[in-house]
Scaffold this active site. Structure first.
Site, mmCIF file in Angstrom:
data_model
loop_
_atom_site.group_PDB
_atom_site.id
_atom_site.type_symbol
_atom_site.label_atom_id
_atom_site.label_comp_id
_atom_site.label_asym_id
_atom_site.label_seq_id
_atom_site.Cartn_x
_atom_site.Cartn_y
_atom_site.Cartn_z
ATOM 1 N N CYS A 1 0.869 -1.181 0.000
ATOM 2 C CA CYS A 1 0.000 0.000 0.000
ATOM 3 C C CYS A 1 0.902 1.227 0.000
ATOM 4 O O CYS A 1 1.690 1.429 0.932
ATOM 5 C CB CYS A 1 -0.925 0.010 1.211
ATOM 6 S SG CYS A 1 -1.800 1.583 1.383
ATOM 7 N N ASP B 1 -0.198 15.846 -3.008
ATOM 8 C CA ASP B 1 -0.509 14.825 -4.010
ATOM 9 C C ASP B 1 0.564 14.878 -5.107
ATOM 10 O O ASP B 1 0.963 15.939 -5.569
ATOM 11 C CB ASP B 1 -1.900 15.077 -4.603
ATOM 12 C CG ASP B 1 -2.405 13.892 -5.417
ATOM 13 O OD1 ASP B 1 -3.415 13.302 -4.997
ATOM 14 O OD2 ASP B 1 -1.809 13.568 -6.470
ATOM 15 N N HIS C 1 -3.581 1.248 8.176
ATOM 16 C CA HIS C 1 -4.383 0.944 6.998
ATOM 17 C C HIS C 1 -5.853 0.660 7.298
ATOM 18 O O HIS C 1 -6.183 -0.236 8.071
ATOM 19 C CB HIS C 1 -3.790 -0.271 6.269
ATOM 20 C CG HIS C 1 -4.402 -0.468 4.913
ATOM 21 N ND1 HIS C 1 -3.902 0.105 3.779
ATOM 22 C CD2 HIS C 1 -5.507 -1.147 4.523
ATOM 23 C CE1 HIS C 1 -4.653 -0.215 2.744
ATOM 24 N NE2 HIS C 1 -5.637 -0.970 3.174
ATOM 25 N N ASN D 1 -12.977 10.059 -2.373
ATOM 26 C CA ASN D 1 -13.494 9.057 -3.305
ATOM 27 C C ASN D 1 -13.668 7.787 -2.494
ATOM 28 O O ASN D 1 -12.707 7.056 -2.246
ATOM 29 C CB ASN D 1 -12.527 8.860 -4.477
ATOM 30 C CG ASN D 1 -12.441 10.095 -5.360
ATOM 31 O OD1 ASN D 1 -13.432 10.786 -5.574
ATOM 32 N ND2 ASN D 1 -11.255 10.383 -5.871
ATOM 33 N N HIS E 1 -8.225 8.407 2.191
ATOM 34 C CA HIS E 1 -7.566 9.706 1.995
ATOM 35 C C HIS E 1 -8.585 10.753 1.626
ATOM 36 O O HIS E 1 -9.468 10.522 0.810
ATOM 37 C CB HIS E 1 -6.452 9.632 0.947
ATOM 38 C CG HIS E 1 -6.874 9.052 -0.365
ATOM 39 N ND1 HIS E 1 -7.071 7.701 -0.552
ATOM 40 C CD2 HIS E 1 -7.143 9.632 -1.558
ATOM 41 C CE1 HIS E 1 -7.437 7.472 -1.800
ATOM 42 N NE2 HIS E 1 -7.496 8.625 -2.437
ATOM 43 N N HIS F 1 -9.035 14.356 -0.111
ATOM 44 C CA HIS F 1 -8.380 15.319 -0.996
ATOM 45 C C HIS F 1 -8.711 16.737 -0.531
ATOM 46 O O HIS F 1 -9.875 17.057 -0.284
ATOM 47 C CB HIS F 1 -8.898 15.183 -2.433
ATOM 48 C CG HIS F 1 -8.503 13.923 -3.127
ATOM 49 N ND1 HIS F 1 -7.449 13.863 -4.010
ATOM 50 C CD2 HIS F 1 -9.025 12.667 -3.095
ATOM 51 C CE1 HIS F 1 -7.345 12.625 -4.498
ATOM 52 N NE2 HIS F 1 -8.293 11.878 -3.955
HETATM 53 P P1 AMP Z 1 -7.921 8.438 -5.480
HETATM 54 O O1 AMP Z 1 -8.315 8.402 -6.913
HETATM 55 O O2 AMP Z 1 -8.896 9.226 -4.641
HETATM 56 O O3 AMP Z 1 -7.646 7.061 -4.908
HETATM 57 O O4 AMP Z 1 -6.591 9.280 -5.432
HETATM 58 C C1 AMP Z 1 -5.336 8.755 -5.150
HETATM 59 C C2 AMP Z 1 -4.377 9.919 -5.199
HETATM 60 O O5 AMP Z 1 -3.152 9.499 -4.678
HETATM 61 C C3 AMP Z 1 -4.121 10.458 -6.622
HETATM 62 O O6 AMP Z 1 -4.507 11.822 -6.668
HETATM 63 C C4 AMP Z 1 -2.625 10.259 -6.793
HETATM 64 O O7 AMP Z 1 -2.021 11.302 -7.516
HETATM 65 C C5 AMP Z 1 -2.137 10.210 -5.348
HETATM 66 N N1 AMP Z 1 -0.885 9.493 -5.158
HETATM 67 C C6 AMP Z 1 -0.589 8.227 -5.570
HETATM 68 N N2 AMP Z 1 0.664 7.888 -5.199
HETATM 69 C C7 AMP Z 1 1.168 8.957 -4.528
HETATM 70 C C8 AMP Z 1 2.425 9.248 -3.893
HETATM 71 N N3 AMP Z 1 3.435 8.348 -3.876
HETATM 72 N N4 AMP Z 1 2.590 10.449 -3.297
HETATM 73 C C9 AMP Z 1 1.598 11.354 -3.303
HETATM 74 N N5 AMP Z 1 0.388 11.147 -3.879
HETATM 75 C C10 AMP Z 1 0.175 9.977 -4.486
#
Ligand code: AMP
Length: 139
Positions: free
Chosen positions: A4, A30, A46, A86, A99, A101
């Site tokens: 993860c 992000d 988690h 989401n 998470h 946003h």
């Molecule tokens: P979601 O579609 O709500 O699951 O969004 C997941 C978010 O995690 C996306 O906006 C990605 O750009 C972000 N993300 C994925 N990997 C990383 C990372 N290593 N560091 C920072 N953000 C990440």
């Protein structure tokens, strides 16, 4: 949890631009920002969904969200934000670790409001849907 990406960020195995940290939560930029200052807030351990967030941790979660918003607000000179989770794959959740946003909003940023996320007009009346929800909460 193994594999993860957000657990790895929480355990500092993967670098991130950390904005704020508390005992059980972390906020960081992000990696693919949809706006300047696009930030995510995660629990350090988690679980997938907001639904699973305990009441005890809820206050700490709100605190770090507010702290993060205040920092971004000062730094990037905006008071306007879109906040969103989401919640589940049908809602677009790609990383299955809770998470939130935080999307700072700016004049003419070409974004929409939360109303633009989905347009699935219900076939049933408000009364029918209301009754279903009320019955669920009472059972
Ligand atoms: P979601 O579609 O709500 O699951 O969004 C997941 C978010 O995690 C996306 O906006 C990605 O750009 C972000 N993300 C994925 N990997 C990383 C990372 N290593 N560091 C920072 N953000 C990440």
């Amino acid at each position: 949890m193994n594999n993860c990406v957000f657990c790895k960020i929480a355990q500092k195995e993967i670098n991130a631009y950390i904005i704020s940290e508390s005992e059980n939560f972390l906020s960081f930029l992000d990696i693919h920002p949809h706006a300047p200052g696009h930030t995510l807030v995660i629990p350090k351990f988690h679980f997938q969904n907001f639904k699973e967030l305990s009441e005890e941790l809820g206050i700490e979660f709100i605190k770090i969200v507010k702290e993060t918003i205040n920092l971004i607000s000062q730094a990037l000179k905006t008071n306007d934000f879109t906040l969103g989770i989401n919640e589940g794959p049908l809602a677009g959740q790609a990383v299955l670790h809770l998470h939130l946003h935080i999307l700072p909003r700016f004049k003419n940023d070409k974004g929409g409001s939360i109303h633009s996320v989905v347009f699935n007009q219900p076939q049933q009346s408000l009364e029918e849907i209301y009754e279903k929800i009320k019955n669920a909460s009472e059972s």
